[in-house]
Design a protein around this motif. Structure first.
Motif, PDB file in Angstrom:
ATOM      1  N   LEU A  73       0.843  -1.198   0.000  1.00 41.16           N
ATOM      2  CA  LEU A  73       0.000   0.000   0.000  1.00 41.16           C
ATOM      3  C   LEU A  73       0.878   1.247   0.000  1.00 41.16           C
ATOM      4  O   LEU A  73       1.746   1.411   0.848  1.00 41.16           O
ATOM      5  N   LYS A  74       0.622   2.123  -0.977  1.00 42.94           N
ATOM      6  CA  LYS A  74       1.343   3.385  -1.073  1.00 42.94           C
ATOM      7  C   LYS A  74       0.323   4.482  -1.338  1.00 42.94           C
ATOM      8  O   LYS A  74      -0.347   4.479  -2.377  1.00 42.94           O
ATOM      9  N   VAL A 100      -6.125   5.406   6.168  1.00 40.51           N
ATOM     10  CA  VAL A 100      -5.308   4.195   6.224  1.00 40.51           C
ATOM     11  C   VAL A 100      -6.169   2.964   6.431  1.00 40.51           C
ATOM     12  O   VAL A 100      -6.045   1.970   5.707  1.00 40.51           O
ATOM     13  N   CYS A 101      -7.069   2.998   7.413  1.00 43.78           N
ATOM     14  CA  CYS A 101      -7.886   1.820   7.719  1.00 43.78           C
ATOM     15  C   CYS A 101      -8.820   1.462   6.562  1.00 43.78           C
ATOM     16  O   CYS A 101      -9.017   0.280   6.256  1.00 43.78           O
ATOM     17  N   ASP A 124       1.708  14.702   0.044  1.00 42.73           N
ATOM     18  CA  ASP A 124       2.637  14.167   1.032  1.00 42.73           C
ATOM     19  C   ASP A 124       2.427  12.664   1.144  1.00 42.73           C
ATOM     20  O   ASP A 124       1.285  12.192   1.244  1.00 42.73           O
ATOM     21  N   LEU A 125       3.513  11.912   1.111  1.00 39.77           N
ATOM     22  CA  LEU A 125       3.442  10.455   1.221  1.00 39.77           C
ATOM     23  C   LEU A 125       3.084  10.085   2.657  1.00 39.77           C
ATOM     24  O   LEU A 125       3.853  10.344   3.579  1.00 39.77           O
ATOM     25  N   MET A 126       1.907   9.470   2.846  1.00 37.81           N
ATOM     26  CA  MET A 126       1.451   9.160   4.200  1.00 37.81           C
ATOM     27  C   MET A 126       1.633   7.685   4.560  1.00 37.81           C
ATOM     28  O   MET A 126       1.706   7.344   5.741  1.00 37.81           O
ATOM     29  N   TRP A 127       1.710   6.810   3.548  1.00 36.24           N
ATOM     30  CA  TRP A 127       1.851   5.376   3.814  1.00 36.24           C
ATOM     31  C   TRP A 127       2.652   4.743   2.689  1.00 36.24           C
ATOM     32  O   TRP A 127       2.372   4.958   1.521  1.00 36.24           O
ATOM     33  N   ASN A 128       3.661   3.974   3.042  1.00 31.12           N
ATOM     34  CA  ASN A 128       4.488   3.304   2.046  1.00 31.12           C
ATOM     35  C   ASN A 128       4.878   1.927   2.580  1.00 31.12           C
ATOM     36  O   ASN A 128       5.997   1.708   3.027  1.00 31.12           O
ATOM     37  N   GLY A 129       3.923   1.009   2.594  1.00 31.87           N
ATOM     38  CA  GLY A 129       4.123  -0.287   3.215  1.00 31.87           C
ATOM     39  C   GLY A 129       4.107  -0.202   4.725  1.00 31.87           C
ATOM     40  O   GLY A 129       4.304  -1.192   5.428  1.00 31.87           O
ATOM     41  N   GLY A 130       3.873   0.968   5.259  1.00 34.27           N
ATOM     42  CA  GLY A 130       3.863   1.279   6.693  1.00 34.27           C
ATOM     43  C   GLY A 130       3.763   2.775   6.834  1.00 34.27           C
ATOM     44  O   GLY A 130       3.849   3.519   5.842  1.00 34.27           O
ATOM     45  N   PRO A 131       3.577   3.279   8.042  1.00 36.35           N
ATOM     46  CA  PRO A 131       3.432   4.727   8.222  1.00 36.35           C
ATOM     47  C   PRO A 131       4.691   5.485   7.853  1.00 36.35           C
ATOM     48  O   PRO A 131       5.802   5.027   8.105  1.00 36.35           O
ATOM     49  N   VAL A 132       4.513   6.636   7.220  1.00 34.67           N
ATOM     50  CA  VAL A 132       5.626   7.528   6.879  1.00 34.67           C
ATOM     51  C   VAL A 132       5.579   8.687   7.860  1.00 34.67           C
ATOM     52  O   VAL A 132       4.542   9.327   8.036  1.00 34.67           O
ATOM     53  N   HIS A 133       6.698   8.957   8.517  1.00 35.35           N
ATOM     54  CA  HIS A 133       6.753  10.014   9.516  1.00 35.35           C
ATOM     55  C   HIS A 133       7.395  11.268   8.930  1.00 35.35           C
ATOM     56  O   HIS A 133       8.262  11.192   8.061  1.00 35.35           O
ATOM     57  N   ARG A 134       6.948  12.385   9.429  1.00 35.85           N
ATOM     58  CA  ARG A 134       7.471  13.650   8.899  1.00 35.85           C
ATOM     59  C   ARG A 134       8.873  13.938   9.441  1.00 35.85           C
ATOM     60  O   ARG A 134       9.246  13.481  10.527  1.00 35.85           O
ATOM     61  N   ASP A 135       9.615  14.698   8.671  1.00 30.67           N
ATOM     62  CA  ASP A 135      10.990  15.036   9.047  1.00 30.67           C
ATOM     63  C   ASP A 135      11.048  16.263   9.949  1.00 30.67           C
ATOM     64  O   ASP A 135      11.877  16.345  10.849  1.00 30.67           O
ATOM     65  N   ASP A 136      10.131  17.208   9.717  1.00 32.05           N
ATOM     66  CA  ASP A 136      10.184  18.486  10.446  1.00 32.05           C
ATOM     67  C   ASP A 136       9.213  18.438  11.618  1.00 32.05           C
ATOM     68  O   ASP A 136       8.151  19.044  11.597  1.00 32.05           O
ATOM     69  N   VAL A 137       9.585  17.709  12.673  1.00 34.47           N
ATOM     70  CA  VAL A 137       8.701  17.546  13.821  1.00 34.47           C
ATOM     71  C   VAL A 137       8.625  18.839  14.618  1.00 34.47           C
ATOM     72  O   VAL A 137       9.636  19.347  15.103  1.00 34.47           O
ATOM     73  N   ILE A 138       7.408  19.361  14.741  1.00 34.74           N
ATOM     74  CA  ILE A 138       7.160  20.556  15.545  1.00 34.74           C
ATOM     75  C   ILE A 138       6.243  20.140  16.679  1.00 34.74           C
ATOM     76  O   ILE A 138       5.078  19.838  16.457  1.00 34.74           O
TER      77      ILE A 138
END
Length: 419
Positions: free
Chosen positions: A221-222, A277-278, A359-373
């Motif tokens: 899933l992507k 996602v679900c 923004d890529l939200m799922w790519n075989g699993g959750p994708v996390h953001r780089d710029d965590v605020i």
């Protein structure tokens, strides 16, 4: 290149058209008359294929897929904008069936807490098959409001509310008489749902959200989430006697509004991500995955007064006809960025986490953001790479990302209507 009959396969080795810079052009076909046609027509290096020419890309309606999907021969690079059985998620009765099965499997394998992540659709029954179950639930919740929807229709067609036992019994008699007049394989299904009676209101008006999710693969899933969307508002102040619409407000303004009033807004957007996602996972094993296909889904989400999001329906063919200039511009950007993600021109590396407004939200699993605020992370220590309602500075990002054809669209560049 692709055609729907074998006779065209022998044409695959003929000379390719080239654009003015000598690059190989992308041949496309489009059988819809809407903004998608404008986007394809204006895309640099893309040319519309003639009637008897092969094509590299097609933007088609659902009827074309239904009529031609079993006869297509497609080379490696060809792309098409629908999966063959996209209806597993988009027909209301099948969506409910798949979500219920997915929830049951989650509870069996991981327990109630994990299964509760699927509690984002109202109590729902498919008629006529589940009529007696629906009747029992209706009697148990007397005084509540229910909504009836034809399973295969959209845009509010055939929808009505009911509150009385007599109304659902009369409806059962009506569909029984109708079914007796046709073959059993053509029986029309309806879904009966508990109506969300406590919607979140803005200035006394009910609204729902239209959000766009692009799926480029189901196995694995992507999925990509678009930053922009809109809210459709009722023309009148909310009461249970009205279910009409519509005006448009962009999500960024809505996010600002709810953010000013509610500290729960971060969790709200995490809950909306969970719906995407679900729901996609619920059909992951039944959708016919094809590397040539992608799907741009239009999700309809309703918020209740507690800011809990509810999934209303998913559209595989959301409207790309504009109701205003602002609507045109947003949908033009959406479709243009869809083509950027699909990348027929092969300008991406495949490792991108953002392309334009997606923004890529799922790519075989959750994708996390780089710029965590921390202030915007909600309850998760590892927030998802989603930015729904955030500023869409796509032009700047595309200029950095795409080398030869960095596209800029502004008000002055919106194409005139084709003659």
């Amino acid at each position: 290149m692709s055609k729907v009959t074998p006779e065209y396969r022998s044409a695959c080795d003929r000379s390719k058209p080239e654009d003015r810079d000598g690059r190989r052009s992308v041949r496309y076909r489009c059988n819809t008359v809407n903004i998608a046609q404008d986007v394809l027509y204006r895309r640099p290096g893309w040319v519309e294929a003639k009637e008897n020419e092969d094509w590299d890309f097609i933007w088609c309606d659902l009827a074309w897929i239904r009529d031609n999907s079993n006869h297509l021969y497609m080379e490696e690079h060809v792309r098409i904008n629908h999966f063959r059985n996209q209806f597993e998620l988009c027909r209301k009765n099948l969506m409910v069936k798949n979500l219920k099965r997915h929830r049951k499997n989650l509870e069996k394998d991981f327990g109630h807490t994990e299964a509760s992540k699927c509690d984002f659709f109202p109590r729902t029954f498919v008629l006529p098959n589940e009529y007696h179950l629906c009747l029992e639930e209706f009697k148990r919740t007397l005084g509540s409001t229910w909504i009836m929807k034809p399973a295969g229709k959209s845009q509010g067609k055939g929808i009505f509310l009911f509150r009385k036992l007599k109304e659902i019994m009369d409806f059962k008699k009506h569909i029984t008489r109708s079914d007796e007049q046709r073959d059993t394989s053509q029986v029309e299904n309806f879904v009966a749902q508990r109506y969300i009676e406590n919607p979140y209101l803005i200035n006394g008006r009910k609204f729902d959200l239209r959000v766009y999710v692009l799926v480029t693969s189901f196995v694995p899933l992507k999925a990509w989430l678009y930053r922009e969307g809109f809210a459709r508002f009722s023309n009148t102040r909310y009461s249970l006697s009205t279910i009409d619409d519509k005006c448009i407000l962009l999500h960024q303004h809505l996010k600002n509004h709810t953010g000013l009033l509610h500290s729960r807004v971060g969790t709200l957007f995490e809950d909306i991500d969970n719906i995407f996602v679900c729901s996609l996972q619920s059909v992951q094993k039944v959708i016919i995955n094809d590397k040539h296909c992608f799907e741009l889904y239009g999700y309809d989400i309703l918020l209740d007064e507690n800011l809990k999001p509810w999934l209303i329906e998913v559209n595989a063919s959301p409207s790309y006809v504009a109701s205003s200039r602002e609507d045109y511009e947003m949908k033009f950007r959406l479709l243009e960025d869809t083509l950027n993600v699909i990348d027929v021109e092969r300008r991406l590396t495949g490792k991108e986490k953002r392309v334009g407004g997606f923004d890529l939200m799922w790519n075989g699993g959750p994708v996390h953001r780089d710029d965590v605020i921390p202030a915007t992370c909600g309850s998760s220590p590892f927030p998802s790479n989603t930015h729904l309602g955030c500023v869409n500075d796509r032009e700047k990002q595309l200029r950095r990302l795409l080398k030869p054809i960095a596209v800029k669209r502004g008000r002055e560049n919106i194409p005139e209507k084709r003659q």
